[in-house]
Motif scaffolding. Structure first.
Motif, PDB file in Angstrom:
ATOM      1  N   VAL A  36     -48.094 -23.279 -21.969  1.00  0.00           N
ATOM      2  CA  VAL A  36     -47.702 -24.272 -22.981  1.00  0.00           C
ATOM      3  C   VAL A  36     -46.961 -23.673 -24.174  1.00  0.00           C
ATOM      4  O   VAL A  36     -46.443 -24.404 -25.010  1.00  0.00           O
ATOM      5  N   VAL A  56     -38.994 -35.470 -25.667  1.00  0.00           N
ATOM      6  CA  VAL A  56     -39.661 -36.629 -25.071  1.00  0.00           C
ATOM      7  C   VAL A  56     -40.575 -36.173 -23.937  1.00  0.00           C
ATOM      8  O   VAL A  56     -40.435 -35.068 -23.417  1.00  0.00           O
ATOM      9  N   SER A  57     -41.493 -37.058 -23.570  1.00  0.00           N
ATOM     10  CA  SER A  57     -42.390 -36.765 -22.451  1.00  0.00           C
ATOM     11  C   SER A  57     -41.807 -37.384 -21.188  1.00  0.00           C
ATOM     12  O   SER A  57     -40.859 -38.162 -21.250  1.00  0.00           O
ATOM     13  N   PHE A  58     -42.392 -37.035 -20.049  1.00  0.00           N
ATOM     14  CA  PHE A  58     -41.930 -37.622 -18.792  1.00  0.00           C
ATOM     15  C   PHE A  58     -42.260 -39.116 -18.748  1.00  0.00           C
ATOM     16  O   PHE A  58     -41.578 -39.888 -18.094  1.00  0.00           O
ATOM     17  N   GLU A  59     -43.319 -39.492 -19.452  1.00  0.00           N
ATOM     18  CA  GLU A  59     -43.655 -40.914 -19.530  1.00  0.00           C
ATOM     19  C   GLU A  59     -42.512 -41.688 -20.162  1.00  0.00           C
ATOM     20  O   GLU A  59     -42.220 -42.823 -19.782  1.00  0.00           O
ATOM     21  N   GLY A  95     -39.144 -25.920 -19.363  1.00  0.00           N
ATOM     22  CA  GLY A  95     -40.250 -26.816 -19.081  1.00  0.00           C
ATOM     23  C   GLY A  95     -40.284 -28.063 -19.949  1.00  0.00           C
ATOM     24  O   GLY A  95     -41.134 -28.918 -19.762  1.00  0.00           O
ATOM     25  N   GLU A  96     -39.371 -28.167 -20.906  1.00  0.00           N
ATOM     26  CA  GLU A  96     -39.404 -29.321 -21.791  1.00  0.00           C
ATOM     27  C   GLU A  96     -38.122 -30.143 -21.705  1.00  0.00           C
ATOM     28  O   GLU A  96     -37.090 -29.664 -21.275  1.00  0.00           O
ATOM     29  N   LEU A 125     -48.079 -31.921 -16.891  1.00  0.00           N
ATOM     30  CA  LEU A 125     -48.326 -32.971 -15.893  1.00  0.00           C
ATOM     31  C   LEU A 125     -49.277 -32.406 -14.851  1.00  0.00           C
ATOM     32  O   LEU A 125     -49.495 -31.202 -14.804  1.00  0.00           O
ATOM     33  N   ARG A 126     -49.795 -33.287 -14.005  1.00  0.00           N
ATOM     34  CA  ARG A 126     -50.614 -32.798 -12.898  1.00  0.00           C
ATOM     35  C   ARG A 126     -49.782 -31.806 -12.096  1.00  0.00           C
ATOM     36  O   ARG A 126     -48.610 -32.065 -11.798  1.00  0.00           O
ATOM     37  N   GLU A 181     -43.706 -36.809 -10.228  1.00  0.00           N
ATOM     38  CA  GLU A 181     -43.958 -38.200  -9.839  1.00  0.00           C
ATOM     39  C   GLU A 181     -43.378 -39.210 -10.823  1.00  0.00           C
ATOM     40  O   GLU A 181     -42.907 -40.271 -10.433  1.00  0.00           O
ATOM     41  N   LEU A 182     -43.443 -38.876 -12.111  1.00  0.00           N
ATOM     42  CA  LEU A 182     -43.013 -39.861 -13.107  1.00  0.00           C
ATOM     43  C   LEU A 182     -41.506 -40.067 -13.057  1.00  0.00           C
ATOM     44  O   LEU A 182     -41.016 -41.188 -13.133  1.00  0.00           O
ATOM     45  N   ARG A 229     -48.952 -28.836 -13.243  1.00  0.00           N
ATOM     46  CA  ARG A 229     -48.230 -27.902 -14.117  1.00  0.00           C
ATOM     47  C   ARG A 229     -49.111 -27.240 -15.157  1.00  0.00           C
ATOM     48  O   ARG A 229     -48.621 -26.589 -16.064  1.00  0.00           O
ATOM     49  N   SER A 283     -45.732 -31.381 -24.214  1.00  0.00           N
ATOM     50  CA  SER A 283     -44.998 -32.535 -23.682  1.00  0.00           C
ATOM     51  C   SER A 283     -44.635 -32.349 -22.210  1.00  0.00           C
ATOM     52  O   SER A 283     -44.372 -33.312 -21.513  1.00  0.00           O
ATOM     53  N   GLY A 284     -44.587 -31.110 -21.728  1.00  0.00           N
ATOM     54  CA  GLY A 284     -44.216 -30.879 -20.335  1.00  0.00           C
ATOM     55  C   GLY A 284     -45.405 -30.850 -19.385  1.00  0.00           C
ATOM     56  O   GLY A 284     -45.252 -30.613 -18.198  1.00  0.00           O
ATOM     57  N   VAL A 325     -51.813 -38.633 -13.559  1.00  0.00           N
ATOM     58  CA  VAL A 325     -50.674 -37.722 -13.476  1.00  0.00           C
ATOM     59  C   VAL A 325     -50.350 -37.114 -14.830  1.00  0.00           C
ATOM     60  O   VAL A 325     -49.977 -35.951 -14.938  1.00  0.00           O
ATOM     61  N   SER A 326     -50.493 -37.917 -15.887  1.00  0.00           N
ATOM     62  CA  SER A 326     -49.993 -37.476 -17.182  1.00  0.00           C
ATOM     63  C   SER A 326     -51.083 -37.305 -18.246  1.00  0.00           C
ATOM     64  O   SER A 326     -51.179 -36.272 -18.896  1.00  0.00           O
ATOM     65  N   ARG A 327     -51.927 -38.329 -18.400  1.00  0.00           N
ATOM     66  CA  ARG A 327     -52.859 -38.321 -19.546  1.00  0.00           C
ATOM     67  C   ARG A 327     -53.990 -37.315 -19.406  1.00  0.00           C
ATOM     68  O   ARG A 327     -54.252 -36.524 -20.305  1.00  0.00           O
TER      69      ARG A 327
END
Lengths: 316, 335
Positions: free
Chosen positions: B258, A237-240, A201-202, B195-196, A273-274, B198, B192-193, B63-65
């Motif tokens: 998580v 890192v993040s998907f962003e 997942g990471e 997201l909307r 999506e990202l 998940r 970090s993983g 989506v992310s924040r």
């Protein structure tokens, strides 16, 4: 006093082992042409080993890259590590190859009872060099991450010398060189690349100079981001981050398939999506690299050719 | 550790309005930190951009924040509350789900599914992890009942040993199946993983925290022991089962979504207890708020300390949590 005694015994054991090995070597060379040296000196990452037998009958290797090279040259090992072997090396999981420990930890008793003429270690097992040297002549063929291609070629040429396959090695290395040159010519204009490893997942990103850095350093794919990864484990890192670096080609090594936890080739972690908003996704340039080849096997003669070819296809 | 009031005393009810006001103020602080968390990240999401109705910024926002911040708040509240309930059930201040085998059992459960059915959906993984967590925690509680004396040090030690044994089994199988590094991904919590799409299963823990809040008094009573509980007309076994389920489910859900969030269940309830005493009805909301705030801050630090890369929240938390806990202990000793 105690220490001196133990080192004395150690020297004695090593001496005895050495005697046995040279005796074996002597027997083997009886049939070869007169005047040819039965042992050669190999310079390697941890010094030089003077008594490396030529064409050793029993070889123990802990490095799957070396194993891949031996396989490419048609040399059969005696002992190999216990590992989940990728398709190309599947046959080495058979019982007829003695299992001499894991990729990281030698099983000294198993090594000893395999009675090898030569032991080859590398990065993951380099620490056991001293101990293994007491059992048989040992060489450390770790590939220097700072100059991977030169180092890989030098190591492979050493193997060619040991197994008397210099010509085969030279022609195969020339093939690799040619693919590298072709790739390099196209890569410069093919867009910027980002290398990521996904696991559980990471996402971790790798840059130039990292364990997957040959994509940038050797094959000349421009970097989409200046990832400063120290050591071999990359940067979380993040998907962003992936969205913002917006690579034209996204190289993906899915570690979960390298170790057999996910059977599907699609990568659910990156299906979001990202990541889809990047140029790489839009141009269908998300390149799934063979995780076993890149993560576990590494620098072997067939495998490097396969690795380079995969990148060559991505920039074609 | 001063007065243990099950029913509010006259003094307490006089303080009640002040108490509510303080809780609301604390909740407001958590909201402020959460809003701050929403504006931390690699992509450009600023207030002006949102006001200007920038589609890209709004997309990142949703989506992310927002998902990440919500996940952090939910996990922070739930793990802290689970720690508190665990401490009441074991009648010991020094236990929490990750030191008595609950989290270790949940991890073993995920490992088992991963090995046997690697492609199974996350809900299946969560269910198996929950079953394992319930069994592991029940085992701990069963051992506790058989311990001769209620020794303050013996209980956490038994928990640590049990957790160690389960973790050893897990590590052994992870090693055999080449899953050691995947295992470390589960053991070190990391948002970090997120997201909307998940993290939504984390909402389950919100429900569990609410149940914990309403059943708070029962756990306080059950913490006094079986005889005492029965004398007050409460079903001891049923209360313990409820606590067991809440603690195990929270641990399993958080580990599968998580990863393990260490230390939180130990530090936060102890801080709350040092500050406000042992009244559980008060302690649950405070613990939830502190837990959320603490994980939010740690996650913000983890995202900014090596920007644009991330440091897993579990790591930040271990360092900060230890310092905070030591500071509070020493301060109390001196006062």
């Amino acid at each position: 006093m105690k220490k001196r005694l133990s080192s004395y015994i150690g020297a004695l054991v090593a001496g005895a082992a050495l005697l046995t090995v040279t005796a074996c070597g002597g027997g083997a060379t009886a049939s070869s042409q007169p005047g040819e040296a039965s042992t050669i000196t190999i310079e390697h990452a941890q010094g030089s080993t003077t008594n490396v037998p030529v064409n050793p009958a029993k070889v123990v290797t802990f490095d799957l890259g070396v194993l891949d090279t031996m396989n490419a040259l048609g040399v059969e090992p005696t002992g190999v590590p216990e590992a989940s072997y990728p398709e190309a090396l599947k046959k080495f999981s058979e019982a007829k190859y003695a299992k001499v420990g894991s990729l990281k930890e030698p099983d000294f008793e198993a090594v000893s009872s395999a009675a090898p003429d030569l032991i080859i270690v590398s990065g993951r097992t380099a620490g056991a060099y001293e101990e293994l040297s007491k059992i048989a002549p040992t060489i450390d063929l770790s590939v220097d991450a700072a100059k991977p291609m030169e180092s890989f070629k030098a190591q492979t040429e050493k193997l060619g010398k040991i197994f008397k396959k210099e010509d085969e090695v030279a022609s195969k290395l020339a093939e690799v060189d040619k693919t590298v040159a072709d790739t390099k010519a196209k890569a410069a204009s093919a867009g910027k690349g980002l290398i990521v490893l996904t696991s559980g997942g990471e996402v971790t990103a790798y840059g130039a100079g990292s364990r997957f850095g040959i994509i940038h350093d050797v094959l000349g794919v421009p970097t989409a981001a200046d990832v400063k990864s120290e050591g071999s484990h990359g940067e979380a890192v993040s998907f962003e981050y992936i969205k913002e670096t917006n690579p034209d080609i996204l190289y993906v090594i899915n570690r979960d398939t390298a170790i057999g936890t996910a059977s599907s080739t699609a990568n659910p972690i990156l299906d979001n999506e990202l990541v889809k908003s990047t140029n790489a996704a839009k141009n269908n340039k998300i390149v799934n690299l063979d995780p076993a080849g890149w993560y576990i096997v590494g620098y072997g003669l067939n495998n490097v050719q396969a690795m380079v070819t995969a990148v060559a296809d991505s920039v074609a | 550790m001063t007065t243990t009031a099950v029913r509010p005393t006259a003094a307490a009810s006089r303080n009640r309005t002040g108490e509510t006001a303080r809780l609301v103020a604390a909740a407001a602080v958590v909201v402020v930190i959460a809003v701050g968390s929403i504006f931390v990240g690699v992509s450009d999401v600023s207030l002006p951009a949102l006001v200007a109705n920038d589609a890209g910024a709004w997309e990142i926002f949703w989506v992310s924040r927002v998902p990440r911040t919500v996940a952090v708040v939910l996990a922070g509240m739930a793990v802290a509350v689970a720690g508190l309930i665990m401490q009441l059930m074991a009648r010991n201040r020094f236990v929490e789900p990750s030191t008595v085998g609950t989290v270790e059992s949940a991890t073993l459960g995920i490992l088992v599914v991963t090995v046997l059915a690697p492609d199974s959906p996350i809900l299946t993984k969560m269910l198996v992890a929950s079953v394992f967590a319930v069994l592991g925690t029940a085992l701990f509680l069963a051992i506790l009942r058989r311990l001769p004396a209620r020794n303050t040090l013996l209980i956490p030690l038994v928990g640590i040993m049990l957790g160690g044994i389960i973790a050893a089994v897990t590590t052994f199988f992870a090693y055999r199946f080449d899953l050691l590094q995947t295992l470390s991904n589960w053991m070190i919590g990391d948002f970090s993983g997120v997201l909307r799409g998940r993290y939504e299963l984390l909402w389950i823990v919100a429900v569990l925290v609410l149940v914990g809040l309403f059943a708070a008094d029962r756990f306080t009573v059950a913490g006094m022991g079986q005889d005492f509980t029965t004398n007050l007309g409460l079903n001891y076994a049923r209360t313990m089962r409820l606590g067991l389920m809440i603690v195990s489910l929270i641990s399993a859900v958080v580990v599968t979504t998580v990863g393990a969030v260490p230390f939180l269940g130990l530090v936060v309830p102890n801080i709350v207890s040092l500050l406000f005493g042992d009244n559980l009805r008060r302690a649950v909301p405070w613990t939830a708020l502190f837990g959320a705030a603490f994980v939010l801050l740690c996650d913000i630090i983890g995202r900014t300390i090596r920007f644009p890369y991330e440091v897993p929240v579990g790591m930040v938390m271990s360092v900060l949590g230890a310092i905070l806990f030591l500071f509070l202990l020493l301060r109390k000793r001196n006062a």
